[in-house]
Design a protein around this motif. Structure first.
Motif, mmCIF file in Angstrom:
data_model
loop_
_atom_site.group_PDB
_atom_site.id
_atom_site.type_symbol
_atom_site.label_atom_id
_atom_site.label_comp_id
_atom_site.label_asym_id
_atom_site.label_seq_id
_atom_site.Cartn_x
_atom_site.Cartn_y
_atom_site.Cartn_z
ATOM 1 N N GLU A 126 -0.715 -10.613 -5.952
ATOM 2 C CA GLU A 126 -0.027 -11.622 -6.751
ATOM 3 C C GLU A 126 -0.760 -12.952 -6.589
ATOM 4 N N ALA A 127 -0.294 -13.980 -7.227
ATOM 5 C CA ALA A 127 -0.976 -15.276 -7.213
ATOM 6 C C ALA A 127 -1.138 -15.848 -5.805
ATOM 7 N N SER A 128 -0.142 -15.647 -4.942
ATOM 8 C CA SER A 128 -0.201 -16.269 -3.615
ATOM 9 C C SER A 128 -0.036 -15.292 -2.452
ATOM 10 N N ARG A 129 0.107 -13.991 -2.768
ATOM 11 C CA ARG A 129 0.317 -13.047 -1.671
ATOM 12 C C ARG A 129 -0.161 -11.647 -2.044
ATOM 13 N N LEU A 130 -0.357 -10.858 -0.996
ATOM 14 C CA LEU A 130 -0.659 -9.435 -1.139
ATOM 15 C C LEU A 130 0.551 -8.676 -0.621
ATOM 16 N N LEU A 131 1.062 -7.760 -1.418
ATOM 17 C CA LEU A 131 2.195 -6.936 -1.030
ATOM 18 C C LEU A 131 1.692 -5.507 -0.862
ATOM 19 N N ALA A 132 1.837 -4.953 0.331
ATOM 20 C CA ALA A 132 1.462 -3.567 0.599
ATOM 21 C C ALA A 132 2.749 -2.762 0.735
ATOM 22 N N GLN A 133 2.825 -1.635 0.027
ATOM 23 C CA GLN A 133 4.016 -0.790 0.065
ATOM 24 C C GLN A 133 3.599 0.641 0.338
ATOM 25 N N SER A 134 4.375 1.305 1.187
ATOM 26 C CA SER A 134 4.151 2.716 1.478
ATOM 27 C C SER A 134 5.502 3.326 1.821
ATOM 28 N N GLY A 135 6.034 4.101 0.894
ATOM 29 C CA GLY A 135 7.367 4.659 1.094
ATOM 30 C C GLY A 135 8.370 3.539 1.293
ATOM 31 N N PRO A 136 9.189 3.616 2.347
ATOM 32 C CA PRO A 136 10.209 2.598 2.565
ATOM 33 C C PRO A 136 9.690 1.334 3.251
ATOM 34 N N PHE A 137 8.401 1.288 3.538
ATOM 35 C CA PHE A 137 7.831 0.183 4.314
ATOM 36 C C PHE A 137 7.105 -0.811 3.407
ATOM 37 N N LYS A 138 7.219 -2.111 3.765
ATOM 38 C CA LYS A 138 6.563 -3.173 2.987
ATOM 39 C C LYS A 138 5.964 -4.202 3.930
ATOM 40 N N TRP A 139 4.812 -4.731 3.549
ATOM 41 C CA TRP A 139 4.152 -5.804 4.278
ATOM 42 C C TRP A 139 3.810 -6.879 3.257
ATOM 43 N N VAL A 140 4.029 -8.131 3.637
ATOM 44 C CA VAL A 140 3.684 -9.261 2.781
ATOM 45 C C VAL A 140 2.666 -10.120 3.524
ATOM 46 N N VAL A 141 1.516 -10.340 2.883
ATOM 47 C CA VAL A 141 0.446 -11.138 3.481
ATOM 48 C C VAL A 141 0.166 -12.325 2.561
ATOM 49 N N PRO A 142 0.523 -13.530 2.983
ATOM 50 C CA PRO A 142 0.180 -14.698 2.172
ATOM 51 C C PRO A 142 -1.344 -14.839 2.101
ATOM 52 N N LEU A 143 -1.870 -15.045 0.902
ATOM 53 C CA LEU A 143 -3.320 -15.149 0.739
ATOM 54 C C LEU A 143 -3.903 -16.292 1.560
ATOM 55 N N ALA A 144 -3.148 -17.373 1.686
ATOM 56 C CA ALA A 144 -3.633 -18.526 2.452
ATOM 57 C C ALA A 144 -3.773 -18.215 3.941
ATOM 58 N N ASP A 145 -3.095 -17.181 4.433
ATOM 59 C CA ASP A 145 -3.141 -16.830 5.857
ATOM 60 C C ASP A 145 -4.260 -15.859 6.214
ATOM 61 N N ILE A 146 -4.953 -15.317 5.194
ATOM 62 C CA ILE A 146 -6.002 -14.331 5.463
ATOM 63 C C ILE A 146 -7.202 -15.021 6.097
ATOM 64 N N LYS A 147 -7.610 -14.498 7.247
ATOM 65 C CA LYS A 147 -8.760 -15.039 7.969
ATOM 66 C C LYS A 147 -10.023 -14.237 7.690
ATOM 67 N N SER A 148 -9.888 -12.907 7.570
ATOM 68 C CA SER A 148 -11.054 -12.075 7.263
ATOM 69 C C SER A 148 -10.613 -10.719 6.722
ATOM 70 N N ILE A 149 -11.536 -10.107 5.974
ATOM 71 C CA ILE A 149 -11.347 -8.750 5.465
ATOM 72 C C ILE A 149 -12.635 -8.002 5.776
ATOM 73 N N THR A 150 -12.516 -6.936 6.575
ATOM 74 C CA THR A 150 -13.699 -6.188 6.993
ATOM 75 C C THR A 150 -13.473 -4.685 6.825
ATOM 76 N N PRO A 151 -14.551 -3.922 6.611
ATOM 77 C CA PRO A 151 -14.416 -2.460 6.527
ATOM 78 C C PRO A 151 -13.948 -1.899 7.867
ATOM 79 N N SER A 152 -13.211 -0.799 7.810
ATOM 80 C CA SER A 152 -12.693 -0.177 9.024
ATOM 81 C C SER A 152 -12.451 1.307 8.776
ATOM 82 N N ASN A 153 -12.474 2.074 9.837
ATOM 83 C CA ASN A 153 -12.019 3.466 9.761
ATOM 84 C C ASN A 153 -11.046 3.731 10.913
ATOM 85 N N ASN A 154 -10.374 2.666 11.334
ATOM 86 C CA ASN A 154 -9.395 2.721 12.407
ATOM 87 C C ASN A 154 -8.240 3.648 11.993
ATOM 88 N N PRO A 155 -7.895 4.646 12.817
ATOM 89 C CA PRO A 155 -6.844 5.584 12.435
ATOM 90 C C PRO A 155 -5.414 5.136 12.762
#
Length: 138
Positions: free
Chosen positions: A66-95
């Motif tokens: 969205e304009a100011s946030r990223l919403l991640a949804q998986s089944g009944p679970f939700k995470w909201v990440v404000p775009l302004a709070d993002i420090k880094s985005i890196t590739p991962s294969n963490n299980p």
């Protein structure tokens, strides 16, 4: 306008979730055949949880930018990440458990020591779009 990115799904995870769902349906069917008191209730609960949750995860895991946030949804679970709070985005294969149906993931570090692992199907487009949204938001 929000943009929705579906999760990439690893074949092995799909097989595991499908097997669990089918095993639960089989168990529910066997329970129904037992003709014991409460069999319908128990079978319904087994089917709802054992089939419903894996199906819900497979069908609903997505990331909405969205304009100011990223919403991640998986089944009944939700995470909201404000775009302004993002420090880094890196590739991962963490299980680690996360709203991701693939080990081909992106690690999003945000806030004070917080982290989210996601697996958008089109990582390049996702990264390009989230960077553009972050620039527009600042």
């Amino acid at each position: 306008m929000p943009t929705v990115y579906r999760s990439k799904v690893d074949v092995w995870l799909f097989v595991v979730l499908a097997f669990a769902a089918l095993a639960s349906l089989y168990s529910a069917g066997q329970t129904m055949l037992s003709n014991t008191p409460g069999a319908i209730l128990i079978a319904s609960l087994v089917a709802a949880v054992g089939f419903g949750l894996p199906a819900w995860l497979l069908l609903s895991t997505r990331y909405t930018l969205e304009a100011s946030r990223l919403l991640a949804q998986s089944g009944p679970f939700k995470w909201v990440v404000p775009l302004a709070d993002i420090k880094s985005i890196t590739p991962s294969n963490n299980p680690l458990s996360s709203p991701a149906l693939s080990l081909d993931r992106l690690r999003i570090d945000y806030g004070k020591g917080r982290m989210l692992l996601i697996s958008p199907r089109d990582k390049e487009r996702f990264l390009s779009d989230i960077e553009a949204a972050r620039r527009a938001a600042s």
